[in-house]
Enzyme design. Structure first.
Site, PDB file in Angstrom:
ATOM      1  N   LEU A 219     -20.864   0.992 -46.792  1.00  0.00           N
ATOM      2  CA  LEU A 219     -21.402   1.422 -45.484  1.00  0.00           C
ATOM      3  C   LEU A 219     -20.988   0.446 -44.384  1.00  0.00           C
TER       4      LEU A 219
ATOM      5  N   ASN B 161      -4.598  12.773 -41.789  1.00  0.00           N
ATOM      6  CA  ASN B 161      -5.621  13.807 -41.990  1.00  0.00           C
ATOM      7  C   ASN B 161      -6.409  14.046 -40.706  1.00  0.00           C
TER       8      ASN B 161
ATOM      9  N   THR C 137      -1.226   6.090 -48.478  1.00  0.00           N
ATOM     10  CA  THR C 137      -0.794   6.633 -47.189  1.00  0.00           C
ATOM     11  C   THR C 137       0.723   6.701 -47.075  1.00  0.00           C
ATOM     12  N   ASP C 138       1.187   7.539 -46.160  1.00  0.00           N
ATOM     13  CA  ASP C 138       2.631   7.620 -45.893  1.00  0.00           C
ATOM     14  C   ASP C 138       3.134   6.372 -45.159  1.00  0.00           C
ATOM     15  N   GLU C 139       2.193   5.598 -44.563  1.00  0.00           N
ATOM     16  CA  GLU C 139       2.617   4.457 -43.733  1.00  0.00           C
ATOM     17  C   GLU C 139       3.293   3.363 -44.550  1.00  0.00           C
TER      18      GLU C 139
ATOM     19  N   ARG D 264       3.535  12.562 -35.878  1.00  0.00           N
ATOM     20  CA  ARG D 264       2.769  12.458 -37.118  1.00  0.00           C
ATOM     21  C   ARG D 264       2.818  13.805 -37.831  1.00  0.00           C
TER      22      ARG D 264
ATOM     23  N   TYR E   6      -2.284  -3.017 -41.732  1.00  0.00           N
ATOM     24  CA  TYR E   6      -2.925  -1.958 -42.542  1.00  0.00           C
ATOM     25  C   TYR E   6      -1.936  -1.421 -43.575  1.00  0.00           C
TER      26      TYR E   6
ATOM     27  N   LYS F 262      -2.021  -1.594 -47.720  1.00  0.00           N
ATOM     28  CA  LYS F 262      -1.993  -0.414 -48.596  1.00  0.00           C
ATOM     29  C   LYS F 262      -0.779  -0.483 -49.533  1.00  0.00           C
TER      30      LYS F 262
ATOM     31  N   LEU G 166      -7.299   9.356 -33.454  1.00  0.00           N
ATOM     32  CA  LEU G 166      -6.829  10.143 -32.306  1.00  0.00           C
ATOM     33  C   LEU G 166      -7.588  11.464 -32.088  1.00  0.00           C
TER      34      LEU G 166
ATOM     35  N   ASN H  77       2.313  13.213 -30.517  1.00  0.00           N
ATOM     36  CA  ASN H  77       0.904  13.030 -30.151  1.00  0.00           C
ATOM     37  C   ASN H  77       0.522  13.812 -28.902  1.00  0.00           C
TER      38      ASN H  77
ATOM     39  N   ASP I 296       1.044   0.692 -25.060  1.00  0.00           N
ATOM     40  CA  ASP I 296       1.346   1.126 -26.422  1.00  0.00           C
ATOM     41  C   ASP I 296       0.722   0.211 -27.473  1.00  0.00           C
TER      42      ASP I 296
HETATM   43  P1  NAD Z   1     -12.653   5.658 -43.489  1.00  0.00           P
HETATM   44  O1  NAD Z   1     -12.402   4.413 -42.726  1.00  0.00           O
HETATM   45  O2  NAD Z   1     -13.196   6.852 -42.792  1.00  0.00           O
HETATM   46  O3  NAD Z   1     -13.646   5.350 -44.700  1.00  0.00           O
HETATM   47  C1  NAD Z   1     -13.541   4.194 -45.481  1.00  0.00           C
HETATM   48  C2  NAD Z   1     -14.806   4.088 -46.325  1.00  0.00           C
HETATM   49  O4  NAD Z   1     -14.674   2.943 -47.185  1.00  0.00           O
HETATM   50  C3  NAD Z   1     -16.074   3.877 -45.494  1.00  0.00           C
HETATM   51  O5  NAD Z   1     -17.096   4.725 -45.965  1.00  0.00           O
HETATM   52  C4  NAD Z   1     -16.428   2.425 -45.732  1.00  0.00           C
HETATM   53  O6  NAD Z   1     -17.826   2.155 -45.646  1.00  0.00           O
HETATM   54  C5  NAD Z   1     -15.896   2.216 -47.146  1.00  0.00           C
HETATM   55  N1  NAD Z   1     -15.605   0.809 -47.453  1.00  0.00           N
HETATM   56  C6  NAD Z   1     -14.888  -0.069 -46.694  1.00  0.00           C
HETATM   57  N2  NAD Z   1     -14.843  -1.267 -47.297  1.00  0.00           N
HETATM   58  C7  NAD Z   1     -15.524  -1.146 -48.470  1.00  0.00           C
HETATM   59  C8  NAD Z   1     -15.801  -2.035 -49.537  1.00  0.00           C
HETATM   60  N3  NAD Z   1     -15.381  -3.310 -49.514  1.00  0.00           N
HETATM   61  N4  NAD Z   1     -16.509  -1.569 -50.592  1.00  0.00           N
HETATM   62  C9  NAD Z   1     -16.956  -0.292 -50.622  1.00  0.00           C
HETATM   63  N5  NAD Z   1     -16.720   0.585 -49.629  1.00  0.00           N
HETATM   64  C10 NAD Z   1     -16.014   0.170 -48.569  1.00  0.00           C
HETATM   65  O7  NAD Z   1     -11.278   5.983 -44.199  1.00  0.00           O
HETATM   66  P2  NAD Z   1     -10.585   7.411 -44.473  1.00  0.00           P
HETATM   67  O8  NAD Z   1      -9.836   7.819 -43.270  1.00  0.00           O
HETATM   68  O9  NAD Z   1     -11.573   8.321 -45.095  1.00  0.00           O
HETATM   69  O10 NAD Z   1      -9.507   6.968 -45.567  1.00  0.00           O
HETATM   70  C11 NAD Z   1      -9.849   6.949 -46.957  1.00  0.00           C
HETATM   71  C12 NAD Z   1      -8.645   6.482 -47.750  1.00  0.00           C
HETATM   72  O11 NAD Z   1      -7.556   7.360 -47.539  1.00  0.00           O
HETATM   73  C13 NAD Z   1      -8.149   5.089 -47.357  1.00  0.00           C
HETATM   74  O12 NAD Z   1      -7.767   4.413 -48.529  1.00  0.00           O
HETATM   75  C14 NAD Z   1      -6.944   5.368 -46.469  1.00  0.00           C
HETATM   76  O13 NAD Z   1      -6.009   4.316 -46.559  1.00  0.00           O
HETATM   77  C15 NAD Z   1      -6.413   6.645 -47.096  1.00  0.00           C
HETATM   78  N6  NAD Z   1      -5.674   7.543 -46.193  1.00  0.00           N
HETATM   79  C16 NAD Z   1      -6.232   7.940 -45.004  1.00  0.00           C
HETATM   80  C17 NAD Z   1      -5.543   8.844 -44.191  1.00  0.00           C
HETATM   81  C18 NAD Z   1      -6.130   9.342 -42.889  1.00  0.00           C
HETATM   82  O14 NAD Z   1      -5.441  10.039 -42.158  1.00  0.00           O
HETATM   83  N7  NAD Z   1      -7.372   9.043 -42.561  1.00  0.00           N
HETATM   84  C19 NAD Z   1      -4.292   9.331 -44.596  1.00  0.00           C
HETATM   85  C20 NAD Z   1      -3.751   8.889 -45.809  1.00  0.00           C
HETATM   86  C21 NAD Z   1      -4.461   7.994 -46.609  1.00  0.00           C
HETATM   87  O1  DAU Z   2      -0.364   8.362 -41.652  1.00  0.00           O
HETATM   88  C1  DAU Z   2      -1.550   8.201 -42.357  1.00  0.00           C
HETATM   89  C2  DAU Z   2      -2.454   7.276 -41.591  1.00  0.00           C
HETATM   90  O2  DAU Z   2      -2.933   8.026 -40.469  1.00  0.00           O
HETATM   91  C3  DAU Z   2      -3.619   6.735 -42.402  1.00  0.00           C
HETATM   92  O3  DAU Z   2      -3.124   5.954 -43.451  1.00  0.00           O
HETATM   93  C4  DAU Z   2      -4.544   5.895 -41.506  1.00  0.00           C
HETATM   94  O4  DAU Z   2      -5.678   5.484 -42.247  1.00  0.00           O
HETATM   95  C5  DAU Z   2      -4.992   6.759 -40.349  1.00  0.00           C
HETATM   96  O5  DAU Z   2      -5.784   5.988 -39.457  1.00  0.00           O
HETATM   97  C6  DAU Z   2      -3.787   7.341 -39.600  1.00  0.00           C
HETATM   98  O6  DAU Z   2      -3.049   6.299 -38.895  1.00  0.00           O
HETATM   99  P1  DAU Z   2      -2.473   6.537 -37.418  1.00  0.00           P
HETATM  100  O7  DAU Z   2      -2.280   5.231 -36.785  1.00  0.00           O
HETATM  101  O8  DAU Z   2      -1.328   7.485 -37.447  1.00  0.00           O
HETATM  102  O9  DAU Z   2      -3.749   7.353 -36.799  1.00  0.00           O
HETATM  103  P2  DAU Z   2      -4.477   7.245 -35.370  1.00  0.00           P
HETATM  104  O10 DAU Z   2      -5.432   8.391 -35.301  1.00  0.00           O
HETATM  105  O11 DAU Z   2      -5.002   5.887 -35.116  1.00  0.00           O
HETATM  106  O12 DAU Z   2      -3.295   7.510 -34.363  1.00  0.00           O
HETATM  107  C7  DAU Z   2      -2.514   8.699 -34.426  1.00  0.00           C
HETATM  108  C8  DAU Z   2      -1.414   8.578 -33.384  1.00  0.00           C
HETATM  109  O13 DAU Z   2      -2.015   8.645 -32.076  1.00  0.00           O
HETATM  110  C9  DAU Z   2      -0.675   7.253 -33.417  1.00  0.00           C
HETATM  111  O14 DAU Z   2       0.693   7.483 -33.076  1.00  0.00           O
HETATM  112  C10 DAU Z   2      -1.354   6.415 -32.339  1.00  0.00           C
HETATM  113  C11 DAU Z   2      -1.771   7.454 -31.312  1.00  0.00           C
HETATM  114  N1  DAU Z   2      -3.013   7.171 -30.566  1.00  0.00           N
HETATM  115  C12 DAU Z   2      -4.124   6.810 -31.265  1.00  0.00           C
HETATM  116  C13 DAU Z   2      -5.299   6.536 -30.606  1.00  0.00           C
HETATM  117  C14 DAU Z   2      -6.538   6.123 -31.370  1.00  0.00           C
HETATM  118  C15 DAU Z   2      -3.045   7.322 -29.176  1.00  0.00           C
HETATM  119  O15 DAU Z   2      -2.027   7.683 -28.551  1.00  0.00           O
HETATM  120  N2  DAU Z   2      -4.210   7.076 -28.526  1.00  0.00           N
HETATM  121  C16 DAU Z   2      -5.343   6.673 -29.178  1.00  0.00           C
HETATM  122  O16 DAU Z   2      -6.381   6.424 -28.506  1.00  0.00           O
END
Ligand code: NAD
Ligand code: DAU
Length: 359
Positions: free
Chosen positions: A39, A191, A135-137, A225, A161, A165, A201, A260, A292
């Protein structure tokens, strides 16, 4: 009905983890779930308030706590770990990389180590699975016309980050190769959907647009993206848990590449349609270019041929359908938004991240 599984879901209270728990509860009713989540600012119990308790338990704790993880594996006879827990926001990793090293690298190492020893000493690895959500990153960034990433692309992470990963993926791979731990990895693109914390975003833009605040576009907004509706991601993970081959990695993506700026305009048009009386209509006029992100990756795109061909999975949601659903969800969940954004920690983050971007 499929075979019963006892799942440990880490980070199940965050965005994708909570959607995954909803998905499994609806589609795999024989599976039991324990959700271990610290949490942090990103975890919200509200995300799971409607999950019945008969097959679901929540434990507040840290994946870095070895004793706790071992106790959970033993108490709940865990046979499957689905590892989501992470620090997940690129901008925060630029502000403070330490937490990313701790949770994403040390935390993953800790889970691997406990799983390796506990399962080995308690019945062996047969029927067990450690699934790592990545992640794809990790692959770095593409130029405009480069082919999409395949599972064979070399790792080339650019942000702290992404590097954390990538490290965790390498640890998972090494535990499979060296110790025979039955692991699988999925690398997924961006996602979007319900329960995404409004630091990212899409939810940030929806919130700001509704409230008449500036819609911050980093740089020129031309970064690309590959967007995937979160339910599709959850379905893909379940598919890999059921039919994925141990030791393999699978790319997951939406085949929805957009800059974006286009995504933000699409969101504005949807809000114009749903809130035609809004004083902020037309919402596009709120678009504001800001400084940026340092080291901003230009483009990600996932080639999903492998998971489509070998496991028969492909995304079901078009961007139009997924985005319309998502915008509607946020418009209809004001209570949730107020709960998760009401903290000082959230407003402090918004001030910190956006004040420094003012031009
Ligand atoms: P999120 O930040 O919404 O959630 C992360 C969760 O992990 C939170 O509930 C947090 O409380 C918990 N957490 C953090 N540190 C912890 C710890 N030390 N012990 C236990 N719980 C802990 O993340 P998300 O966007 O749901 O991403 C989930 C996973 O998917 C991550 O591993 C992320 O790298 C991966 N991922 C995310 C995306 C995306 O677009 N969001 C895309 C590809 C992969
Ligand atoms: O590609 C998968 C990844 O996607 C996951 O592994 C990460 O956990 C997840 O956070 C996400 O990373 P991004 O950096 O791509 O997501 P974000 O939503 O932060 O940003 C999406 C794009 O939008 C990126 O090019 C940055 C831009 N952006 C983001 C924010 C928050 C803006 O232009 N303005 C903003 O305020």
């Amino acid at each position: 009905m499929s075979e019963t599984k006892n799942l440990l879901v880490t980070g199940g209270t965050g965005f994708i983890g909570s959607n995954f728990i909803h998905y499994v509860t609806a589609h795999e009713p024989s599976w039991n779930i324990v959700n271990l989540d610290l949490l942090t600012y990103a975890g919200h119990l509200e995300n799971l308030s409607d999950i019945p308790n008969d097959k679901y338990s929540f434990i507040k704790g840290d994946i870095c706590d070895k004793e706790l993880v071992e106790k959970i594996l033993s108490d709940y006879q865990i046979d499957t770990i689905v590892h989501f827990a992470a620090e997940s926001h690129v901008d925060r990793s630029i502000e403070g990389p330490g937490a990313f090293v701790q949770t994403n690298i040390v935390g993953t190492y800790n889970l691997l180590e406990v799983a390796r020893q506990y399962w080995k000493n308690n019945g062996g690895y047969d029927g067990k699975r450690f699934h790592h959500v990545s992640t794809d990153e990790v692959f770095g960034m593409l130029k405009k016309d480069d082919p999409a990433f395949t599972e064979e692309n070399p790792y080339s992470p650019n942000s702290p980050y992404a590097a954390s990963k990538a490290s965790s993926d390498h640890l998972v791979r090494s535990y499979q190769h060296t110790f025979g731990l039955p692991t699988t990895i999925t690398n997924c693109s961006n996602n979007y959907g319900p329960y995404q914390f409004p630091e990212k975003l899409i939810p940030l833009i929806i919130l700001n647009a509704v409230n008449g605040k500036p819609l911050p576009i980093y740089g020129d907004g031309l970064q690309i993206r590959d967007w995937l509706f979160v339910e599709d991601h959850c379905e893909a993970i379940v598919t890999v848990l059921k039919n994925g081959v141990v030791g393999e990695t699978y790319n997951i993506g939406g085949e929805n590449q957009f800059p974006n700026l286009e995504i933000v305009k699409k969101i504005c048009h949807l809000i114009d349609e749903y809130l035609p009386e809004s004083p902020h209509y037309p919402h596009e006029k709120l678009i504001t270019y800001v400084k940026d992100r340092p080291g901003h990756d230009f483009r990600y795109d996932m080639n999903i041929t492998k998971i489509r061909r070998e496991l028969g999975w492909s995304p079901k949601f078009s961007l139009e359908k997924g985005l319309a659903f998502t915008v509607n969800w946020y418009l209809n969940h004001q209570d949730w938004i107020e709960n998760v954004t009401g903290s000082k920690a959230f407003s402090d983050w918004i001030i910190k991240n956006y004040q420094k971007r003012e031009k």
